[in-house]
Design a protein around this motif. Sequence first.
Motif, PDB file in Angstrom:
ATOM      1  N   ASP A  63       0.808  -1.224   0.000  1.00 53.27           N
ATOM      2  CA  ASP A  63       0.000   0.000   0.000  1.00 53.27           C
ATOM      3  C   ASP A  63       0.844   1.278   0.000  1.00 53.27           C
ATOM      4  O   ASP A  63       0.296   2.373   0.058  1.00 53.27           O
ATOM      5  CB  ASP A  63      -0.970   0.005   1.184  1.00 53.27           C
ATOM      6  CG  ASP A  63      -0.281  -0.043   2.539  1.00 53.27           C
ATOM      7  OD1 ASP A  63       0.954   0.141   2.604  1.00 53.27           O
ATOM      8  OD2 ASP A  63      -0.989  -0.276   3.537  1.00 53.27           O
ATOM      9  N   ASP A  64       2.171   1.127  -0.052  1.00 53.42           N
ATOM     10  CA  ASP A  64       3.106   2.257  -0.073  1.00 53.42           C
ATOM     11  C   ASP A  64       3.003   3.169   1.146  1.00 53.42           C
ATOM     12  O   ASP A  64       3.409   4.323   1.097  1.00 53.42           O
ATOM     13  CB  ASP A  64       2.970   3.084  -1.351  1.00 53.42           C
ATOM     14  CG  ASP A  64       3.647   2.426  -2.531  1.00 53.42           C
ATOM     15  OD1 ASP A  64       4.634   1.685  -2.319  1.00 53.42           O
ATOM     16  OD2 ASP A  64       3.197   2.627  -3.670  1.00 53.42           O
ATOM     17  N   LYS A  65       2.502   2.658   2.260  1.00 56.76           N
ATOM     18  CA  LYS A  65       2.478   3.448   3.492  1.00 56.76           C
ATOM     19  C   LYS A  65       3.813   3.267   4.198  1.00 56.76           C
ATOM     20  O   LYS A  65       4.332   2.163   4.296  1.00 56.76           O
ATOM     21  CB  LYS A  65       1.330   3.012   4.398  1.00 56.76           C
ATOM     22  CG  LYS A  65      -0.019   3.410   3.848  1.00 56.76           C
ATOM     23  CD  LYS A  65      -1.113   3.089   4.816  1.00 56.76           C
ATOM     24  CE  LYS A  65      -2.445   3.508   4.207  1.00 56.76           C
ATOM     25  NZ  LYS A  65      -3.565   3.146   5.084  1.00 56.76           N
ATOM     26  N   THR A  66       4.361   4.381   4.689  1.00 55.09           N
ATOM     27  CA  THR A  66       5.665   4.371   5.344  1.00 55.09           C
ATOM     28  C   THR A  66       5.485   4.542   6.845  1.00 55.09           C
ATOM     29  O   THR A  66       4.679   5.354   7.299  1.00 55.09           O
ATOM     30  CB  THR A  66       6.555   5.493   4.778  1.00 55.09           C
ATOM     31  OG1 THR A  66       6.722   5.258   3.372  1.00 55.09           O
ATOM     32  CG2 THR A  66       7.923   5.494   5.429  1.00 55.09           C
ATOM     33  N   TYR A  67       6.258   3.752   7.584  1.00 55.12           N
ATOM     34  CA  TYR A  67       6.160   3.718   9.037  1.00 55.12           C
ATOM     35  C   TYR A  67       7.515   3.992   9.665  1.00 55.12           C
ATOM     36  O   TYR A  67       8.551   3.778   9.050  1.00 55.12           O
ATOM     37  CB  TYR A  67       5.668   2.335   9.503  1.00 55.12           C
ATOM     38  CG  TYR A  67       4.351   1.944   8.889  1.00 55.12           C
ATOM     39  CD1 TYR A  67       3.156   2.348   9.460  1.00 55.12           C
ATOM     40  CD2 TYR A  67       4.309   1.188   7.721  1.00 55.12           C
ATOM     41  CE1 TYR A  67       1.936   1.991   8.900  1.00 55.12           C
ATOM     42  CE2 TYR A  67       3.097   0.840   7.144  1.00 55.12           C
ATOM     43  CZ  TYR A  67       1.915   1.239   7.731  1.00 55.12           C
ATOM     44  OH  TYR A  67       0.719   0.908   7.166  1.00 55.12           O
ATOM     45  N   SER A  68       7.484   4.426  10.907  1.00 55.65           N
ATOM     46  CA  SER A  68       8.704   4.530  11.690  1.00 55.65           C
ATOM     47  C   SER A  68       9.147   3.097  11.955  1.00 55.65           C
ATOM     48  O   SER A  68       8.360   2.274  12.414  1.00 55.65           O
ATOM     49  CB  SER A  68       8.383   5.254  12.999  1.00 55.65           C
ATOM     50  OG  SER A  68       9.494   5.252  13.839  1.00 55.65           O
TER      51      SER A  68
END
Length: 116
Positions: free
Chosen positions: A81-86
Amino acid sequence: MFRRLLVCLLLPGLLIASSAMAADAIQGNWTTESGETASIAPCGGGNFCITLKTGSYAGKKIGTLANSGGVYKGKITDPSDDKTYSGKASISGATLKMSGCVLAGLICRSQNWKKQ
């Protein structure tokens, strides 16, 4: 006498250079929980980039981590989903524990990857 002096002057420099060139433990190919291969390699500025090598997202960069005293910290992207997380990672033997969090660490998801 000259040889002894030369050895005394060059040996410390060679030892420092060889330790600087030693590979970091996180470098290499890792098998993810879903069975893909992820490659972790230096990518400048003391960072390590994570790139998927196999699977439907092969070639996609999914993270950047920096070594912070044995714990690696940075950003991890979910390729679906191309979501970026720490993100953070730690190594124990041949296992890399990867974690990605949102909301200042309130919600996290972890995976264990195996060294190839």
